[in-house]
Design an enzyme around this catalytic site. Structure first.
Site, PDB file in Angstrom:
ATOM      1  N   ASP A   1       0.843  -1.184   0.000  1.00 51.39           N
ATOM      2  CA  ASP A   1       0.000   0.000   0.000  1.00 51.39           C
ATOM      3  C   ASP A   1       0.889   1.249   0.000  1.00 51.39           C
ATOM      4  O   ASP A   1       1.888   1.303   0.718  1.00 51.39           O
ATOM      5  CB  ASP A   1      -0.868  -0.043   1.266  1.00 51.39           C
ATOM      6  CG  ASP A   1      -1.922   1.045   1.293  1.00 51.39           C
ATOM      7  OD1 ASP A   1      -2.831   0.999   0.445  1.00 51.39           O
ATOM      8  OD2 ASP A   1      -1.826   1.945   2.150  1.00 51.39           O
TER       9      ASP A   1
ATOM     10  N   GLU B   1       1.448   0.210  -4.907  1.00 49.77           N
ATOM     11  CA  GLU B   1       0.927   1.471  -5.429  1.00 49.77           C
ATOM     12  C   GLU B   1       2.090   2.457  -5.525  1.00 49.77           C
ATOM     13  O   GLU B   1       2.614   2.869  -4.493  1.00 49.77           O
ATOM     14  CB  GLU B   1      -0.122   2.056  -4.472  1.00 49.77           C
ATOM     15  CG  GLU B   1      -1.377   1.247  -4.322  1.00 49.77           C
ATOM     16  CD  GLU B   1      -2.348   1.923  -3.344  1.00 49.77           C
ATOM     17  OE1 GLU B   1      -3.502   2.167  -3.741  1.00 49.77           O
ATOM     18  OE2 GLU B   1      -1.960   2.212  -2.204  1.00 49.77           O
TER      19      GLU B   1
END
Ligand code: CA
Length: 646
Positions: A325, A356
């Site tokens: 993340d 990400e």
């Protein structure tokens, strides 16, 4: 306020501890407690019979080198709960163990656990299925999966780890598990399964959260277990889930959120105040995560913490991959170190890494480190994947501006962009210059933002502005199929949000992180009513796995894409050199317009493998002069088994 300015390279040289035995190492004979607290004057251990009772004993730990405090207790401590009192600069704080591998209800107290006693039956023989020809990742939330009454899971196990492993008296899995297995995806990526703070583990099943709020990084979440108060139960049931997924032929990817914690007042903070978090020069916490704090990746003990946590989940729980993340808050150095360490321990290519490549806001990185953002692709290991928002938005439109269409739903001037996506952006775009399409994760929907169906519905309202969230509509179905067809024919890794294959709707809720389970859960009745769409996805998945030219992840794979051509706005085609003994070739076309479009193929004999209706066919093309008609809002894939004259 401690601005943490003395936490520099000199501090790390003096105190960084390279051992991987922090936490509590528990065997039948003894338990060794080790805490890293470099500036503590005193550390005391408190022991409890359970997660609530007062302490029955306490012991002061011994200070060792490199900021380590340690204590050995003889005898069997399995199941003993504990926490610490840490005194730093005259302040005393009570803290659970940030390195704990088990905890009690709501994670407030840690638990000593002999991990060998948490393995379900057969776990020693548990192994991931063989590496697949393509990585096709299905993003799934534990509670979403089985909360719906039509999931086939008994009520008391719905929304829990156990739902994955449950079998009826005849040994059959529940409907939701049959669906998952039958789809053909290769990896299940689970939204956070570590212990998070936003759901009260003593509360009822009506609570919901995605779980991007870590409390205990190395412990499974208690609300997914049948008994959050016994620290061993959540571990065993989490392992049972992973074992069940492996047995169903699926690899398991864990969504890890090492960029921030539930609150800045965490166990990490209490055990080493100021060290684990980033601050601006004025002493305020940075907020690049948008969640109130940023973990200070780039500091030695932060990086060691993250690396050892990843290795722990891979080793102890048999996790096959990690989705990072807000990877843009972590560093290139750390991401490469993680990839190389996983390669060294488990074999090259065995564990999948992606994340990400962005962050919510600026963050003060440690001096000399580089954040793992999109523009860092050339510095990252070529196998570290990145979610490709450029591909996503080109296909179905901007994810923040809901009315803005993409290629499949009325957007114009996007043909060239879509063709760049096909070869995994090998030509680069702006500062984004990937080394190989293994760095690309292609997708059109994930837990964030609108579901694909909701986005398509919002862009194409019906008469009177009606939004077709709940029902079906032929034009939206065609757009959905074309969107899937496009990313399933792009080079790179493939990713879909669970339920995309049956038109999942959250009724326009674009940020459902704490919306009720009824909004978030997979509607297994809808899976039945949208069965035709699911069939199409199943066919695309099988087709993709059979096409080596599109699955190729080598840096030179982009050269297999040739003759890319924008015919007119909304119509593109390209060819793929499949290689193979006969020099097979693919011809792929996308027609996003509302009219038929005829394209002339190169000479030779072509077989239709997929169109907008059926992606599992082997129909020889019988047409004069090799003209083929691509129907409105649909794709077409043809194969040439041998070249003329070859
Ligand atoms: Ca929890």
């Amino acid at each position: 306020m401690d601005k943490g300015t003395h936490y520099n390279k000199e501090f790390d040289r003096r105190y960084a501890y390279e051992g991987c035995d922090l936490g509590c190492t528990c065997t039948p004979d003894r338990a060794v407690f080790k805490l890293w607290s470099p500036e503590a004057a005193r550390v005391e251990l408190f022991l409890y019979r359970d997660g609530d009772a007062p302490a029955y004993a306490s012991r002061v730990l011994e200070q060792e080198e490199q900021g380590i405090w340690a204590l050995t207790l003889e005898g069997d401590c399995h199941g003993v709960y504990y926490d610490y009192e840490v005194t730093v600069a005259g302040n005393t704080a009570r803290t659970a163990d940030p390195y704990a591998s088990a905890c009690g209800c709501n994670g407030a107290r840690s638990m000593a656990v002999d991990l060998s006693r948490t393995d379900p039956e057969g776990f020693e023989e548990d192994a991931a299925p063989p590496l697949p020809p393509e990585n096709i990742i299905y993003e799934l939330h534990v509670k979403d999966f089985s909360h719906h009454p039509d999931s086939g899971v008994p009520e008391e196990l719905r929304g829990r780890f156990k739902a994955f492993a449950w079998r009826d008296q005849a040994g059959r899995p529940p409907l939701c598990m049959e669906h998952l297995k039958g789809l053909g995806v290769t990896h299940v990526q689970l939204l956070p399964i570590y212990d998070f703070g936003s759901v009260d583990e003593t509360g009822d099943g009506g609570q919901f959260n995605w779980g991007y709020d870590p409390m205990n990084y190395n412990v499974p979440e208690g609300s997914y277990s049948t008994d959050p108060c016994d620290g061993a139960v959540r571990i065993r049931e989490c392992k049972e889930m992973i074992q069940a997924l492996h047995r169903s032929g699926l690899r398991v990817v864990m969504d890890v959120v090492y960029n921030h914690t539930y609150a800045a007042d965490s166990w990490l903070e209490r055990s080493a105040p100021g060290y684990y978090y980033r601050r601006w020069a004025d002493g305020t916490l940075s907020n690049g995560s948008g969640c109130g704090n940023d973990i200070a990746a780039g500091r030695a003990m932060v990086d060691n913490y993250i690396l050892h946590s990843v290795l722990y989940w891979a080793r102890e729980y048999h996790i096959d991959g990690f989705r990072f993340d807000l990877m843009g808050l972590l560093t290139v150095e750390l991401m490469n170190r993680i990839q190389w360490a996983l390669d060294a321990v488990f074999g090259k290519g065995e564990k999948l890494i992606y994340g990400e490549p962005w962050r919510a806001a600026d963050s003060p990185m440690e001096p000399g480190t580089i954040s793992a953002m999109k523009d860092s692709a050339p510095r990252l290991d070529p196998r570290i994947g990145m979610f490709c928002d450029t591909t996503r938005d080109a296909i179905k439109g901007d994810c923040f501006h809901c009315e803005q269409p993409g290629f499949v739903n009325g957007g114009s001037g996007l043909g060239e962009t879509v063709l760049c996506a096909v070869s995994g952006w090998m030509g680069g775009v702006g500062d984004f210059k990937p080394l190989a399409c293994s760095q690309i994760v292609n997708y059109v929907s994930a837990h964030d933002n609108y579901t694909l169906w909701d986005k398509l519905a919002l862009c194409s309202p019906g008469p009177g502005g009606a939004l077709a969230y709940e029902g079906s509509r032929a034009d939206l179905l065609a757009q959905n199929k074309l969107a899937a067809f496009i990313y399933f024919t792009c080079q790179g890794n493939l990713f879909l949000q669970a339920g995309e294959e049956f038109g999942r709707t959250k009724l326009g809720d674009h940020n459902s992180y704490r919306s009720p389970p009824e909004v978030n859960r997979l509607d297994w009745h809808r899976a039945w009513t949208f069965g035709g769409l699911t069939d199409y996805y199943r066919q695309l998945i099988r087709l993709r796995k059979s096409l080596p030219g599109l699955c190729d992840k080598r840096p030179e794979a982009g050269r297999r894409i040739v003759k890319a051509n924008v015919h007119r706005d909304g119509v593109v085609s390209f060819q793929v050199e499949e290689g193979g003994p006969c020099g097979e070739r693919l011809f792929v076309a996308y027609n996003a317009t509302s009219h038929d479009y005829a394209i002339q193929l190169p000479s030779g004999r072509w077989t239709i493998r997929a169109d907008g209706v059926n992606a599992d066919q082997h129909e020889p093309l019988i047409a004069h002069g090799n003209w083929v008609t691509v129907h409105p809002r649909s794709g077409m894939l043809l194969m040439q088994l041998e070249r003329p004259g070859a």
